[in-house]
Design a protein around this motif. Structure first.
Motif, PDB file in Angstrom:
ATOM      1  N   UNK A  28     -60.163  31.485 -28.444  1.00 32.76           N
ATOM      2  CA  UNK A  28     -60.433  30.639 -27.269  1.00 32.76           C
ATOM      3  C   UNK A  28     -59.292  30.803 -26.263  1.00 32.76           C
ATOM      4  N   UNK A  29     -59.640  30.904 -24.986  1.00 28.88           N
ATOM      5  CA  UNK A  29     -58.627  30.965 -23.934  1.00 28.88           C
ATOM      6  C   UNK A  29     -58.027  32.342 -23.699  1.00 28.88           C
ATOM      7  N   UNK A  30     -58.493  33.354 -24.451  1.00 30.93           N
ATOM      8  CA  UNK A  30     -57.933  34.713 -24.263  1.00 30.93           C
ATOM      9  C   UNK A  30     -58.250  35.291 -22.888  1.00 30.93           C
ATOM     10  N   UNK A  31     -57.385  36.212 -22.488  1.00 29.91           N
ATOM     11  CA  UNK A  31     -57.647  37.034 -21.295  1.00 29.91           C
ATOM     12  C   UNK A  31     -58.242  38.340 -21.815  1.00 29.91           C
ATOM     13  N   UNK A  32     -59.498  38.604 -21.431  1.00 28.22           N
ATOM     14  CA  UNK A  32     -60.284  39.677 -22.030  1.00 28.22           C
ATOM     15  C   UNK A  32     -60.655  40.719 -20.974  1.00 28.22           C
ATOM     16  N   UNK A  33     -60.397  42.001 -21.271  1.00 30.69           N
ATOM     17  CA  UNK A  33     -60.797  43.071 -20.351  1.00 30.69           C
ATOM     18  C   UNK A  33     -61.973  43.843 -20.956  1.00 30.69           C
ATOM     19  N   UNK A  45     -71.536  38.613 -24.620  1.00 28.44           N
ATOM     20  CA  UNK A  45     -71.446  38.274 -26.052  1.00 28.44           C
ATOM     21  C   UNK A  45     -70.079  37.692 -26.387  1.00 28.44           C
ATOM     22  N   UNK A  46     -69.029  38.267 -25.764  1.00 28.19           N
ATOM     23  CA  UNK A  46     -67.663  37.771 -26.038  1.00 28.19           C
ATOM     24  C   UNK A  46     -67.561  36.293 -25.677  1.00 28.19           C
ATOM     25  N   UNK A  47     -68.222  35.894 -24.583  1.00 30.87           N
ATOM     26  CA  UNK A  47     -68.089  34.481 -24.185  1.00 30.87           C
ATOM     27  C   UNK A  47     -68.930  33.556 -25.060  1.00 30.87           C
ATOM     28  N   UNK A  52     -63.710  29.556 -23.024  1.00 29.01           N
ATOM     29  CA  UNK A  52     -62.720  29.608 -21.936  1.00 29.01           C
ATOM     30  C   UNK A  52     -62.015  30.950 -21.805  1.00 29.01           C
ATOM     31  N   UNK A  53     -62.776  32.018 -21.969  1.00 32.78           N
ATOM     32  CA  UNK A  53     -62.173  33.341 -21.743  1.00 32.78           C
ATOM     33  C   UNK A  53     -61.939  33.542 -20.256  1.00 32.78           C
ATOM     34  N   UNK A  54     -60.874  34.273 -19.926  1.00 28.84           N
ATOM     35  CA  UNK A  54     -60.736  34.825 -18.579  1.00 28.84           C
ATOM     36  C   UNK A  54     -61.159  36.282 -18.708  1.00 28.84           C
ATOM     37  N   UNK A  55     -62.200  36.664 -17.968  1.00 27.98           N
ATOM     38  CA  UNK A  55     -62.785  37.998 -18.150  1.00 27.98           C
ATOM     39  C   UNK A  55     -62.476  38.890 -16.947  1.00 27.98           C
ATOM     40  N   UNK A  56     -62.048  40.116 -17.230  1.00 29.67           N
ATOM     41  CA  UNK A  56     -61.923  41.148 -16.198  1.00 29.67           C
ATOM     42  C   UNK A  56     -62.898  42.253 -16.579  1.00 29.67           C
TER      43      UNK A  56
END
Ligand SMILES: C[S@@+](CC[C@H](N)C(=O)[O-])C[C@H]1O[C@@H](n2cnc3c(N)ncnc32)[C@H](O)[C@@H]1O
Length: 184
Positions: A28-33, A45-47, A52-56
């Motif tokens: 939870x809360x990860x910054x994901x690329x 799917x990741x979300x 609360x992912x931050x997605x790029x």
């Protein structure tokens, strides 16, 4: 539930996404690329797995960026930035991405450089999908150079299909899932 808008090369098959994300170990809360996001299906799917992912989401192709934008809107993906261009360039400086926790790499052009930049951005876990054996070798070699190589999993999925009122199995293309982890 909306259907995902597809592009050539995507979406990645759900079974491959499932194994890839289980190896990635999102929290939870990860910054994901999502590097080479195609349709954005891996981010979607990741979300579902982590809150609360931050997605790029990065892609160099216009059709992929348009599909990702539509899919994110239809699947109500929040906290996502869609970035157009070559991933190794976009990951080059502190702007727009200053750090990353986990990365899924489905677009493997310039894989060596992409992996270097993800390590510089402190990624603790990186999963690469590759279908070409040369890409697999390049990825393993780059991960070993960077001291992050963990394992490769070869996934071959067959899907049921009807035949004469009964059921047969049709193979999907095999995918290599290459896993890199920051050594602690
Ligand atoms: C196999 S598709 C990814 C499919 C995606 N995982 C999905 O579920 O839709 C690979 C994508 O990576 C992009 N790509 C490949 N190398 C790239 C790079 N170095 N920088 C940016 N995009 C890249 C391609 O344009 C393509 O859309």
């Amino acid at each position: 539930m909306s259907e995902i808008v597809s592009v050539s090369g995507g979406p990645t098959k759900p079974e491959i996404i499932a194994v890839s994300l289980s190896k990635l170990g999102l929290k939870d809360g990860d910054r994901f690329a999502d590097v080479g996001c195609g349709t954005g299906s891996v981010s979607i799917e990741a979300s579902r797995i982590a809150r609360n992912l931050t997605i790029y989401a990065i892609d160099a192709r216009k059709e992929a960026l348009l599909a990702t934008e539509t899919n994110f809107k239809n699947f109500r993906i929040e906290n996502a930035t869609i970035l157009a261009g070559e991933a190794s360039d976009l990951l080059n400086s502190a702007e727009p991405i200053d750090s990353i926790d986990c990365a899924f790499v489905g677009g493997t052009k310039n894989i060596g450089s992409i992996l270097e930049k993800l390590v510089e951005k402190k990624a603790r876990s990186i999963v690469v999908n590759a279908v070409r054996i040369e890409t697999v070798v390049r990825t393993i070699e780059a991960m070993k150079r960077l001291g992050i190589f963990d394992e490769v999993v070869h996934v071959a999925v067959s899907r049921s299909a009807p035949i004469a009122g009964e059921t047969m199995f049709k193979p999907e293309n095999p995918v290599y899932i290459v896993v890199g982890k920051k050594q602690t």
